[in-house]
Enzyme design. Structure first.
Site, PDB file in Angstrom:
ATOM      1  N   CYS A   1      24.111 112.631  38.797  1.00  0.00           N
ATOM      2  CA  CYS A   1      24.037 112.823  37.347  1.00  0.00           C
ATOM      3  C   CYS A   1      25.268 112.231  36.671  1.00  0.00           C
ATOM      4  O   CYS A   1      26.233 111.819  37.321  1.00  0.00           O
ATOM      5  CB  CYS A   1      23.918 114.307  37.003  1.00  0.00           C
ATOM      6  SG  CYS A   1      25.371 115.288  37.441  1.00  0.00           S
TER       7      CYS A   1
ATOM      8  N   ASP B   1      30.728 101.479  10.014  1.00  0.00           N
ATOM      9  CA  ASP B   1      29.819 102.612  10.183  1.00  0.00           C
ATOM     10  C   ASP B   1      30.237 103.531  11.324  1.00  0.00           C
ATOM     11  O   ASP B   1      29.648 104.603  11.504  1.00  0.00           O
ATOM     12  CB  ASP B   1      28.392 102.115  10.472  1.00  0.00           C
ATOM     13  CG  ASP B   1      27.824 101.293   9.336  1.00  0.00           C
ATOM     14  OD1 ASP B   1      27.972 101.707   8.175  1.00  0.00           O
ATOM     15  OD2 ASP B   1      27.239 100.227   9.603  1.00  0.00           O
TER      16      ASP B   1
ATOM     17  N   ASP C   1      22.608 102.444   6.770  1.00  0.00           N
ATOM     18  CA  ASP C   1      23.437 101.367   6.246  1.00  0.00           C
ATOM     19  C   ASP C   1      22.486 100.265   5.792  1.00  0.00           C
ATOM     20  O   ASP C   1      21.338 100.205   6.243  1.00  0.00           O
ATOM     21  CB  ASP C   1      24.372 100.866   7.347  1.00  0.00           C
ATOM     22  CG  ASP C   1      25.205  99.673   6.903  1.00  0.00           C
ATOM     23  OD1 ASP C   1      25.692  99.691   5.763  1.00  0.00           O
ATOM     24  OD2 ASP C   1      25.318  98.722   7.696  1.00  0.00           O
TER      25      ASP C   1
ATOM     26  N   ASP D   1      25.368  99.786  12.018  1.00  0.00           N
ATOM     27  CA  ASP D   1      25.610  98.750  13.019  1.00  0.00           C
ATOM     28  C   ASP D   1      27.000  98.142  12.998  1.00  0.00           C
ATOM     29  O   ASP D   1      27.340  97.368  13.895  1.00  0.00           O
ATOM     30  CB  ASP D   1      24.594  97.621  12.845  1.00  0.00           C
ATOM     31  CG  ASP D   1      24.884  96.766  11.612  1.00  0.00           C
ATOM     32  OD1 ASP D   1      25.375  97.332  10.606  1.00  0.00           O
ATOM     33  OD2 ASP D   1      24.602  95.553  11.648  1.00  0.00           O
TER      34      ASP D   1
ATOM     35  N   CYS E   1      28.509 113.979  37.511  1.00  0.00           N
ATOM     36  CA  CYS E   1      29.093 113.510  38.781  1.00  0.00           C
ATOM     37  C   CYS E   1      29.842 112.202  38.552  1.00  0.00           C
ATOM     38  O   CYS E   1      30.964 112.023  39.033  1.00  0.00           O
ATOM     39  CB  CYS E   1      28.000 113.301  39.816  1.00  0.00           C
ATOM     40  SG  CYS E   1      27.030 114.766  40.242  1.00  0.00           S
TER      41      CYS E   1
END
Length: 726
Positions: free
Chosen positions: A36, A624, A445, A620, A39
């Site tokens: 995971c 932002d 945006d 983007d 980990c």
């Protein structure tokens, strides 16, 4: 994490160190047991804190850990010992061994499931004659005992083998001083077998060998389905990594071309990419003019022209002309590898619901074990025999196993992440889906999000464009790129510094210059605009460049879909009021604000949050990033700057904004499925526990009921694949 190492026990792995001439050493390891994002984070952070380690990078898909040392003499033994101390055994990396390790668990589960199925079917063949006594066809005592022994001979070895995945997991958990959900499973199976042997030895009427092996068979079906769901998410990352070039053509200082494995290409080396080949590593174009297919990275199918001075990302396909690149990153740090890591982390990260389920399962163990003990002691106190009291306790342990609770959310989370990936949306964490399902207000945006992000320069004299071009080539801002494209290839400014939301400054032929907002170049009191750039040398005349940017074709449809989902929409832009008002009117958005700085955008998000709104920010640019980080949930297009993608919870590829309502719909569906699974698991346990305590179910029925509950929650999660956008 401090570890005490015994030098006598540390193996000499210096032979496995990969050394570059005059450079630091590197060690490639195959790590076992890391499944995971937690980990991955623990391993990378702990190794990164070692004194001689410069960086550590773990690829969950391959199980491959790359450790880069600060010097040419790295201590490989210390790294191995540190991993052992963390509970992750490691060996020198071997690709064949890595593939074998990935498939081993699946093969083991399938084999265990087959053995359990064989045992269940054949044990029941001997149990059916015993059960026939319920219908008046009583067997004699000797025949019944013989049938029970035959059932034991078949079922017991099958149960022991099929139960090994659970027994081993339970033993590791108990050794670590905690109890996971495999503990009650193991106790229930062993207790059922023990009771059955005692009953058979005493020539009793009932034994439950078939129940023990049937329980394991049904549990293994659920565990294998969960394994397949996780493998599907991991394979998405593997498919991405497979699109990288396996090797690169590297040009040495003598100009001779040499083929190198992708993993050995170092930063600063020159790479030759011929037409039709994939870009092997992120690089800067030194020589050559061509077009790239960036569909893998951005979803954009139109060829993108590249020339000297442009940056290419790994995974793009070179279409027309040969290119000579200067490598800017290693293969494991490339754009494709970063996307793959997002997929891995998104599929494996534990969300709030998963953490709640884990806590509930942890609470369950002492509670149910206490109830089982009380059931046994209470049965004795009420006059039941030891056999009947023990059967009720065993049935309680089996029927209330928290497998359904443990599977309730991971199955949903993995299914949702996999489905969104196929729609071109990368989920960076399970918690992101939960937050996305809660949003009630969407903030966009304008430039590069609602618009195509490919602005075009309007009526600028070639002489003025040439003046600003060196600075424009050094910036990643969309307007600067448009200006650089208009100017064509050429020199770049030096000593460049970019200020988020303001502009870029640097030195052009010995003169310091600035390119950006009006205020950034010294025009005080003039509002900034996202559709204009100003350029000026220090103390010289200010030059204005104006741009136009078209709305995305599906922007209006996306706004309508969000409103249909009950969401309100707002535009926060740094552009001038005129262009923002025009875009808002075309999209039917009443709430919009223009001329905002990055700080003002972030403050606007904070204000909405303070008013109780759950905000989804879609942006983007560098300006932002702060707003994305402050929003309840955040999304960024695949064409966004790296900083924006890192700040976002989800990243969508392609030119379509439809990924935004699609992602919200999937997140809401995932929340519904998770809550349905939670509710079912809770109701099941509330109803099942009293039935077992009262002796209304025997271990066989308990095994069927518990395993059925696990299958139900898994199949309920899979229902998400058939849902369309609403």
């Amino acid at each position: 994490m401090a570890l005490t190492l015994n030098p006598a026990n540390v193996p000499d792995l210096s032979a496995f160190l990969k050394k570059t001439e005059g450079g630091p050493a590197r060690l490639d390891l195959l790590v076992k047991g890391a499944r995971c994002a937690a980990c991955m984070s623990k391993i990378e952070k702990t190794l990164g804190d070692l004194p001689d380690v410069a960086a550590a990078r773990l690829n969950l898909t391959e199980g491959r850990l790359i450790v880069r040392f600060a010097t040419s003499q790295g201590d490989a033994g210390r790294v191995i010992a540190t991993l052992e101390g963390l509970g992750y055994p490691a060996t020198p990396y071997d690709p064949a061994q890595a593939v074998e390790a990935q498939d081993k668990e699946s093969r083991r589960l399938i084999l265990a499931m087959a053995v359990a199925g064989f045992g269940a079917g054949n044990a029941m063949m001997f149990s059916v004659p015993v059960w026939a006594g319920l219908f008046g066809q009583e067997l004699g005592p000797a025949t019944r005992t013989m049938m029970l022994w035959l059932s034991a001979i078949v079922a017991t070895p099958c149960a022991i083998y099929a139960g090994l995945p659970f027994f081993e997991s339970a033993w590791r958990s108990l050794k670590a001083g905690r109890a996971n959900m495999d503990v009650p499973i193991s106790i229930g199976v062993i207790l059922t077998l023990f009771i059955s042997f005692v009953e058979t030895l005493l020539h009793g009427r009932d034994a439950y060998f078939d129940a023990a092996v049937s329980l394991l068979f049904l549990l293994l079906i659920g565990r294998w389905l969960d394994h397949r769901l996780r493998a599907r998410a991991r394979s998405a990352a593997a498919d991405l990594l497979a699109l990288q070039a396996p090797a690169a053509s590297v040009l040495g200082a003598d100009g001779v071309e040499r083929i190198k494995p992708l993993s050995e290409v170092a930063v600063g080396e020159r790479v030759l990419v011929r037409p039709g080949e994939r870009i092997p590593v992120d690089g800067f174009v030194e020589d050559g003019v061509s077009e790239l297919d960036n569909a893998l990275l951005t979803g954009e199918t139109a060829p993108a022209p590249v020339r000297p001075g442009d940056t290419c990302r790994a995974g793009a396909v070179n279409l027309s002309g040969p290119l000579r690149l200067l490598a800017l990153a290693r293969s494991e740090d490339s754009a494709v590898a970063a996307i793959a890591r997002l997929v891995e982390a998104g599929a494996q990260t534990k969300s709030l619901y998963v953490r709640l389920a884990d806590r509930a399962a942890a609470i369950y163990v002492p509670v149910v074990h206490s109830l089982a003990a009380l059931t046994f002691l209470g049965g004795l106190a009420l006059g039941l025999g030891p056999r009947e009291a023990l059967l009720r306790a065993a049935a309680l342990l089996i029927i209330t196993c928290p497998c359904a609770l443990g599977l309730a959310v991971p199955a949903v989370q993995i299914t949702a992440s996999s489905r969104l990936f196929r729609k071109g949306v990368l989920v960076k964490s399970g918690a992101a889906l939960e937050r996305l399902a809660e949003v009630d207000h969407v903030v966009f945006d304008k430039t590069g999000v609602l618009t195509e992000g490919r602005p075009r320069l309007i009526d600028a004299p070639a002489a003025t464009v040439a003046l600003a071009a060196p600075l424009a080539r050094a910036s990643a801002h969309p307007l600067a790129r448009a200006l650089a494209a208009e100017a064509g290839p050429g020199a770049r400014a030096v000593d460049v510094v970019e200020t988020a939301g303001q502009g870029v400054e640097g030195v052009i032929e010995g003169r310091r210059a600035r390119l950006g907002r009006a205020g950034f170049v010294g025009l005080e009191g003039r509002a900034g605009s996202e559709t204009e750039l100003w350029f000026a040398f220090d103390g010289d005349t200010k030059i204005r460049f104006a741009f136009s940017d078209q709305l995305r074709p599906d922007a209006a449809e996306t706004i309508a879909a969000l409103r249909h989902q009950g969401l309100t929409v707002e535009i926060l832009s740094g552009d001038l009021a005129g262009p923002v008002a025009q875009a808002a009117a075309a999209l039917g958005v009443d709430d919009w604000r223009a001329g905002l700085t990055p700080e003002q955008k972030a403050a606007a998000i904070d204000d909405l949050t303070a008013r109780g709104r759950k905000v989804l920010m879609v942006g983007d640019g560098l300006n932002d990033t702060a707003a994305l980080a402050r929003a309840h949930a955040a999304m960024a297009p695949g064409t966004a700057l790296d900083a924006s993608q890192n700040a976002a919870d989800l990243v969508f590829s392609g030119a379509s904004l439809g990924a935004v309502p699609d992602a919200i719909h999937v997140a809401r569906a995932a929340r519904r499925r998770a809550l349905e699974n939670f509710s079912f698991s809770a109701l099941y346990n509330v109803a099942a526990a009293p039935m077992a305590m009262l002796g209304l179910v025997n271990p066989l029925v308990a095994a069927l009921a518990m395993s059925g509950s696990s299958l139900i929650v898994t199949l309920n999660a899979l229902r998400m694949h058939g849902e369309g956008r609403r």
